[in-house]
Design a protein around this motif. Structure first.
Motif, PDB file in Angstrom:
ATOM      1  N   THR A 103      23.699 -36.652  88.402  1.00 44.44           N
ATOM      2  CA  THR A 103      22.354 -36.559  87.867  1.00 44.44           C
ATOM      3  C   THR A 103      21.381 -36.527  89.033  1.00 44.44           C
ATOM      4  N   GLN A 114      24.031 -33.771  84.666  1.00 44.76           N
ATOM      5  CA  GLN A 114      23.440 -34.128  83.380  1.00 44.76           C
ATOM      6  C   GLN A 114      22.096 -34.794  83.607  1.00 44.76           C
ATOM      7  N   TRP A 165      14.683 -25.949  85.300  1.00 47.96           N
ATOM      8  CA  TRP A 165      16.104 -26.266  85.058  1.00 47.96           C
ATOM      9  C   TRP A 165      16.813 -25.097  84.383  1.00 47.96           C
ATOM     10  N   ARG A 166      16.167 -24.479  83.440  1.00 53.88           N
ATOM     11  CA  ARG A 166      16.793 -23.329  82.764  1.00 53.88           C
ATOM     12  C   ARG A 166      17.013 -22.176  83.741  1.00 53.88           C
ATOM     13  N   PHE A 193      20.737 -24.602  83.764  1.00 58.16           N
ATOM     14  CA  PHE A 193      20.903 -25.755  82.880  1.00 58.16           C
ATOM     15  C   PHE A 193      20.718 -25.328  81.430  1.00 58.16           C
ATOM     16  N   MET A 213      19.962 -32.236  79.242  1.00 57.08           N
ATOM     17  CA  MET A 213      20.255 -30.929  79.837  1.00 57.08           C
ATOM     18  C   MET A 213      21.494 -31.045  80.712  1.00 57.08           C
ATOM     19  N   TYR A 214      22.236 -29.928  80.814  1.00 57.09           N
ATOM     20  CA  TYR A 214      23.508 -29.962  81.536  1.00 57.09           C
ATOM     21  C   TYR A 214      23.748 -28.657  82.280  1.00 57.09           C
ATOM     22  N   LEU A 215      24.312 -28.795  83.481  1.00 61.47           N
ATOM     23  CA  LEU A 215      24.756 -27.664  84.286  1.00 61.47           C
ATOM     24  C   LEU A 215      26.216 -27.887  84.641  1.00 61.47           C
TER      25      LEU A 215
END
Length: 179
Positions: free
Chosen positions: A86, A121, A136-137, A141, A164-166
């Motif tokens: 994170t 995350q 982030w997008r 993410f 949000m997650y990558l």
């Protein structure tokens, strides 16, 4: 600030805290992006922000050495959750719009990947923080879900927090890592 150009990211040192604290305190007081307590002292904030091993804390500095922003990163959870990282980011209001957040974010993702984390995350991205969500997008993410009314925004009232997650095992340019 005498220079508006970020020239370096470096590991944060204790001597940087007096430069980080004013924008940390201002961002928390603004009440739009972080759920830290409003009465957080400088010492308590330093303990939360100046991430040590196995994490790290960095600063973005301009040509004159002025701190423009900071990021901390490391495991999202201890123990059996420590393979997912994170990060948190703060940019001085005086340095917004200069690409400091993107520079810090790209560095954090690269460091987490190099450090062997499987994903990144973010537990609590305020849905009304459009600049952060857009950043982030743009870095890949995904919004996994939104906890409704989980954040009490000073100006918007109760708003959602995005999780949000990558996936760091997937490289946007070459697909899944098959090693």
């Amino acid at each position: 600030m005498t220079s508006s150009r970020v020239v370096a990211l470096r590991e944060a040192e204790e001597r940087d805290w007096p430069s980080i604290w004013p924008f940390f305190a201002a961002i928390v007081a603004d009440g739009e992006t972080y759920a830290y307590p409003q009465d957080l002292t400088s010492d308590a904030a330093r303990g939360l922000w100046m991430e040590g091993a196995p994490g790290r804390c960095v600063v973005a500095v301009d040509a004159d050495g002025a701190v423009l922003g900071s990021a901390k990163m490391g495991p999202n959870r201890p123990g059996r959750g420590a393979h997912v990282g994170t990060a948190s980011f703060m940019v001085s209001p005086a340095a917004r719009g200069l690409g400091v957040g993107r520079l810090l974010a790209e560095d954090a993702v690269q460091w987490l990947r190099r450090s062997g984390f499987r994903g990144v995350q973010f537990n609590a991205v305020v849905e009304t923080n459009a600049a952060a969500v857009r950043l982030w997008r743009s870095l890949g993410f995904e919004i996994l879900g939104t906890v409704p009314e989980a954040f009490d925004s000073r100006t918007h009232g109760l708003v959602g927090l995005h999780v949000m997650y990558l996936d760091l095992d997937v490289d946007v340019d070459r697909g899944p890592d098959l090693d």
